[in-house]
Scaffold this active site. Structure first.
Site, PDB file in Angstrom:
ATOM      1  CD  GLU A  23      -2.898   5.271   6.935  1.00  0.00           C
ATOM      2  OE1 GLU A  23      -2.949   5.343   5.696  1.00  0.00           O
ATOM      3  OE2 GLU A  23      -1.957   4.719   7.552  1.00  0.00           O
ATOM      4  CG  HIS A  67      -5.705   1.686   5.467  1.00  0.00           C
ATOM      5  ND1 HIS A  67      -5.246   2.622   6.363  1.00  0.00           N
ATOM      6  CD2 HIS A  67      -4.688   0.817   5.263  1.00  0.00           C
ATOM      7  CE1 HIS A  67      -3.991   2.323   6.688  1.00  0.00           C
ATOM      8  NE2 HIS A  67      -3.623   1.235   6.026  1.00  0.00           N
ATOM      9  N   GLY A  96       3.026   2.282  10.794  1.00  0.00           N
ATOM     10  CA  GLY A  96       3.961   3.399  10.614  1.00  0.00           C
ATOM     11  C   GLY A  96       4.708   3.781  11.874  1.00  0.00           C
ATOM     12  CD  GLU A 146      -3.077  -2.460   7.481  1.00  0.00           C
ATOM     13  OE1 GLU A 146      -2.002  -2.658   6.919  1.00  0.00           O
ATOM     14  OE2 GLU A 146      -3.747  -1.425   7.312  1.00  0.00           O
ATOM     15  CB  SER A 163       5.866  -1.769  11.947  1.00  0.00           C
ATOM     16  OG  SER A 163       5.504  -0.416  12.181  1.00  0.00           O
ATOM     17  CE  LYS A 166      -0.090   3.090   4.865  1.00  0.00           C
ATOM     18  NZ  LYS A 166      -0.020   3.179   6.296  1.00  0.00           N
ATOM     19  CG  ASN A 177      -1.738   1.208   1.408  1.00  0.00           C
ATOM     20  OD1 ASN A 177      -1.829   2.030   0.491  1.00  0.00           O
ATOM     21  ND2 ASN A 177      -2.351   1.356   2.575  1.00  0.00           N
TER      22      ASN A 177
END
Ligand code: 13P
Length: 249
Positions: free
Chosen positions: A96, A94, A172, A166, A212, A11, A9
């Protein structure tokens, strides 16, 4: 028996030049043949990235899709359009998007339905924030995400979906879920699928880990019986590290 999958991904990263450069590097890198490899670039570059990858087995995905048919929805991209561009996968929900764009499980149902109606495979993302884990509420939260996002689907429809777990606290941050934490949640997700759809169907659904994941920990994570691959952010932005993750099974 289940598909092993590693998806990158990207992003909101990479310029047009950089996206094409990475695609060209991925097109020639050695990748395990028994793994479905997917790259998920920014949509504006996806056709170019796709054509740079045409001689490789790498598939393409989008990061988001509209929950409606074509029409007057400025800024959105429909499942019909995604299909017409020859794209096979789409991320849905996702963390985010859930956090910054307020996507609810109810919104995600519309997106999943659109994708399945156009024969695109949704990669349905779930996972808890740190505060939920610290309260011991992470299993309940993920259960609700799975139930509200996927349980309206028929068996055949579910078989066309991929799930990505996730944990938000691992995205991240450099902090990966331990191998045991990943297996514990993946096993739990599969057990919920067993209850609703039965063992045979549940055994066929690929559940990816994201957060990560990198060359140094992918092998340990992927060795777990219910971890069928990874959804990779930062480490997918460099061909060498993405390939190393793909080759970690
Ligand atoms: P990182 O691999 O950068 O933690 O991102 C994970 C992710 O969100 C992939 O969708």
């Amino acid at each position: 028996m289940r598909k092993k999958i590693v998806a990158g991904n990207w992003k909101m990263n990479k310029s047009q030049y950089e996206a094409n450069k990475l695609a060209n590097e991925l097109a020639v890198v050695q990748l395990a043949v028994n793994v479905e490899v997917i790259v998920i670039p920014t949509s504006i570059f996806i056709s170019e990235v796709k054509s740079n990858l045409q001689n490789s087995s790498i598939k393409l995905g989008v990061q988001n899709t509209a929950g409606t048919d074509n029409g007057a929805y400025t800024g959105e991209i429909s499942a019909a359009q995604i299909k017409s561009a020859g794209i096979e996968y789409a991320l849905v929900g996702h963390s985010e998007r859930r956090e910054y764009f307020n996507e609810s499980n109810k919104d995600l149902v519309q997106k999943i339905n659109q994708l399945l109606a156009h024969s695109i495979t949704p990669i349905y993302c779930c996972g808890e924030v740190l505060a939920e884990r610290e309260k011991g509420n992470h299993f309940n939260l993920v259960k609700t995400q799975i139930e509200e996002g996927l349980f309206h689907l028929s068996e055949t429809e579910l078989l066309n979906c991929v799930i990505a777990y996730e944990p938000v606290w691992a995205i991240g941050t450099g902090v990966t879920a331990s191998s045991d934490q990943a297996q514990e949640m993946h096993g739990f997700i599969r057990s919920i699928l067993v209850e609703k759809y039965g063992q045979d169907i549940a055994n066929k659904i690929s559940i990816l880990y994201g957060g990560s994941c990198k060359p140094s920990n992918a092998q340990e994570l992927f060795a777990n019986s219910d971890v069928d691959g990874g959804l990779i952010g930062g480490a997918s932005l460099v061909a060498e590290s993405f390939a190393a993750i793909v080759n970690s099974f």
